[in-house]
Scaffold this motif. Structure first.
Motif, PDB file in Angstrom:
ATOM      1  N   GLU A 131       0.837  -1.199   0.000  1.00 33.08           N
ATOM      2  CA  GLU A 131       0.000   0.000   0.000  1.00 33.08           C
ATOM      3  C   GLU A 131       0.876   1.256   0.000  1.00 33.08           C
ATOM      4  O   GLU A 131       0.627   2.211  -0.745  1.00 33.08           O
ATOM      5  CB  GLU A 131      -0.910   0.005   1.231  1.00 33.08           C
ATOM      6  N   GLY A 132       1.899   1.279   0.848  1.00 25.87           N
ATOM      7  CA  GLY A 132       2.789   2.432   0.900  1.00 25.87           C
ATOM      8  C   GLY A 132       3.527   2.656  -0.404  1.00 25.87           C
ATOM      9  O   GLY A 132       3.721   3.797  -0.836  1.00 25.87           O
ATOM     10  N   ALA A 133       3.932   1.568  -1.052  1.00 22.38           N
ATOM     11  CA  ALA A 133       4.651   1.686  -2.323  1.00 22.38           C
ATOM     12  C   ALA A 133       3.746   2.244  -3.419  1.00 22.38           C
ATOM     13  O   ALA A 133       4.159   3.125  -4.193  1.00 22.38           O
ATOM     14  CB  ALA A 133       5.198   0.320  -2.736  1.00 22.38           C
ATOM     15  N   LEU A 134       2.523   1.733  -3.501  1.00 20.45           N
ATOM     16  CA  LEU A 134       1.594   2.209  -4.530  1.00 20.45           C
ATOM     17  C   LEU A 134       1.243   3.678  -4.315  1.00 20.45           C
ATOM     18  O   LEU A 134       1.154   4.464  -5.273  1.00 20.45           O
ATOM     19  CB  LEU A 134       0.332   1.355  -4.540  1.00 20.45           C
ATOM     20  N   LYS A 135       1.043   4.071  -3.064  1.00 16.36           N
ATOM     21  CA  LYS A 135       0.750   5.476  -2.774  1.00 16.36           C
ATOM     22  C   LYS A 135       1.934   6.361  -3.121  1.00 16.36           C
ATOM     23  O   LYS A 135       1.777   7.467  -3.670  1.00 16.36           O
ATOM     24  CB  LYS A 135       0.371   5.632  -1.302  1.00 16.36           C
ATOM     25  N   THR A 136       3.139   5.893  -2.802  1.00 15.12           N
ATOM     26  CA  THR A 136       4.341   6.672  -3.118  1.00 15.12           C
ATOM     27  C   THR A 136       4.470   6.893  -4.616  1.00 15.12           C
ATOM     28  O   THR A 136       4.771   7.994  -5.079  1.00 15.12           O
ATOM     29  CB  THR A 136       5.592   5.959  -2.570  1.00 15.12           C
ATOM     30  N   ALA A 157      -5.173  -6.162   1.602  1.00 16.37           N
ATOM     31  CA  ALA A 157      -5.727  -4.823   1.787  1.00 16.37           C
ATOM     32  C   ALA A 157      -6.211  -4.328   0.432  1.00 16.37           C
ATOM     33  O   ALA A 157      -5.771  -4.812  -0.619  1.00 16.37           O
ATOM     34  CB  ALA A 157      -4.676  -3.888   2.372  1.00 16.37           C
ATOM     35  N   LEU A 158      -7.113  -3.330   0.409  1.00 14.59           N
ATOM     36  CA  LEU A 158      -7.816  -3.012  -0.836  1.00 14.59           C
ATOM     37  C   LEU A 158      -6.866  -2.620  -1.975  1.00 14.59           C
ATOM     38  O   LEU A 158      -7.050  -3.055  -3.108  1.00 14.59           O
ATOM     39  CB  LEU A 158      -8.844  -1.908  -0.593  1.00 14.59           C
ATOM     40  N   GLY A 159      -5.872  -1.789  -1.706  1.00 17.90           N
ATOM     41  CA  GLY A 159      -4.948  -1.407  -2.766  1.00 17.90           C
ATOM     42  C   GLY A 159      -4.111  -2.581  -3.241  1.00 17.90           C
ATOM     43  O   GLY A 159      -3.929  -2.798  -4.446  1.00 17.90           O
ATOM     44  N   ALA A 160      -3.584  -3.350  -2.284  1.00 16.33           N
ATOM     45  CA  ALA A 160      -2.786  -4.525  -2.629  1.00 16.33           C
ATOM     46  C   ALA A 160      -3.631  -5.581  -3.324  1.00 16.33           C
ATOM     47  O   ALA A 160      -3.184  -6.242  -4.268  1.00 16.33           O
ATOM     48  CB  ALA A 160      -2.134  -5.097  -1.369  1.00 16.33           C
ATOM     49  N   LEU A 161      -4.877  -5.750  -2.861  1.00 15.42           N
ATOM     50  CA  LEU A 161      -5.761  -6.738  -3.473  1.00 15.42           C
ATOM     51  C   LEU A 161      -6.095  -6.370  -4.912  1.00 15.42           C
ATOM     52  O   LEU A 161      -6.228  -7.251  -5.775  1.00 15.42           O
ATOM     53  CB  LEU A 161      -7.039  -6.863  -2.643  1.00 15.42           C
ATOM     54  N   ALA A 162      -6.221  -5.075  -5.181  1.00 18.11           N
ATOM     55  CA  ALA A 162      -6.508  -4.644  -6.551  1.00 18.11           C
ATOM     56  C   ALA A 162      -5.399  -5.073  -7.504  1.00 18.11           C
ATOM     57  O   ALA A 162      -5.647  -5.337  -8.687  1.00 18.11           O
ATOM     58  CB  ALA A 162      -6.690  -3.129  -6.601  1.00 18.11           C
ATOM     59  N   ALA A 163      -4.161  -5.154  -6.998  1.00 22.94           N
ATOM     60  CA  ALA A 163      -3.021  -5.552  -7.823  1.00 22.94           C
ATOM     61  C   ALA A 163      -2.739  -7.050  -7.740  1.00 22.94           C
ATOM     62  O   ALA A 163      -1.746  -7.525  -8.298  1.00 22.94           O
ATOM     63  CB  ALA A 163      -1.779  -4.765  -7.405  1.00 22.94           C
ATOM     64  N   THR A 164      -3.595  -7.788  -7.054  1.00 25.84           N
ATOM     65  CA  THR A 164      -3.441  -9.234  -6.893  1.00 25.84           C
ATOM     66  C   THR A 164      -4.321  -9.952  -7.912  1.00 25.84           C
ATOM     67  O   THR A 164      -5.503  -9.677  -8.019  1.00 25.84           O
ATOM     68  CB  THR A 164      -3.829  -9.654  -5.460  1.00 25.84           C
TER      69      THR A 164
END
Length: 275
Positions: A131-136, A157-164
């Motif tokens: 999540e922190g990496a995607l936001k960065t 988590a929602l952001g990580a799951l979207a990329a899974t």
């Protein structure tokens, strides 16, 4: 007689102890967490490479508890470090009253990083790291788009799951996941995967390319030599940052500090965890 921690497997038998624990767990835990269709081993203790379950079966843990027990279960150095810290301070106040040990941990992480001037974000899970990496990446590029790979696993988590790219995790929540993620094949053929990535990146909306240097839950898939370098060049050509999800492969698990080191690749962001 061999000590626990150096034993060979003893076989695998189920008893009423494990079945009773499965029944107790089913009464108190969401059914979406632990698969109880077949009664799993319920761990009771572990040391070095050995794990013992509630039925007294002894196993060799080749998975290192999903890679968390990188140094083996109950390594003396790890246990002593935990005991020392618990004698001093169990809980800090994060960004309000930062503990001294937080500074020391961040300094140690930055010293391992492949960049001369590095910064780190601490979290509580691999999903937090992703999540922190995607936001960065979005803050740096101003672009919300994400390019990820088929077979990938980056967290729940929602952001990580979207990329899974695992439908049994995604499907129940697909309406809540961002539609800014595009999946391309994980390369067995590097040229085909890069061509698909190029078509997505050419739209100019992708700010992050996230990739596992070796896919873990996707089947321990290793990309062709040179693929990661070419992917990095392609992403930079289109103005995107590259995130290596090294949660499963980093910190020496492949024989080098980072799996990307085998190709001599230095991404823009590295996610670490499970250690």
């Amino acid at each position: 007689m061999r000590a626990f921690g150096t034993l060979l497997p003893t076989g695998f038998e189920r008893s009423d102890r494990s079945r009773a624990l499965a029944e107790r767990l089913a009464r108190v835990e969401s059914r979406n967490i632990t698969d109880l269709r077949d009664v799993p081993p319920f761990w009771t203790r572990a040391r070095a490479a050995n794990v013992e379950d509630a039925d007294g079966n002894v196993f060799l843990d080749f998975g290192g508890a999903f890679g968390v027990s990188l140094a083996g279960h109950g390594h003396p150095f790890v246990r002593e470090a935990i005991h020392r810290q618990t004698d001093l301070l169990l809980h800090g106040m994060g960004d309000i009253h930062p503990p001294r040990v937080k500074v020391e941990l961040l300094e140690a992480l930055v010293d391992l990083a492949p960049w001369a001037d590095s910064r780190a974000i601490l979290g509580t899970s691999g999903s937090d790291a992703v999540e922190g990496a995607l936001k960065t990446a979005q803050l740096v590029t101003g672009r919300p788009g994400i390019l990820a790979f088929e077979g990938s696993y980056h967290g729940l988590a929602l952001g990580a799951l979207a990329a899974t790219h695992r439908n049994h995790f995604r499907t129940p929540f697909v309406e809540r996941l961002t539609d800014h993620v595009h999946f391309v094949p994980f390369p067995s053929d590097g040229d085909r995967a890069l061509a698909a990535a190029d078509r997505t990146l050419a739209a100019g909306t992708t700010g992050a390319v996230i990739v596992e240097p070796i896919q873990g839950r996707g089947g321990v898939k290793i990309p062709p030599p040179g693929f990661l370098n070419r992917l990095l060049d392609l992403a930079h050509h289109h103005g995107a940052l590259v995130i290596f999800d090294e949660i499963f492969t980093g910190l020496g698990r492949t024989g080098r500090l980072f799996a990307g080191d085998w190709d001599g690749v230095r991404p823009d962001i590295i996610c670490l965890g499970k250690a």
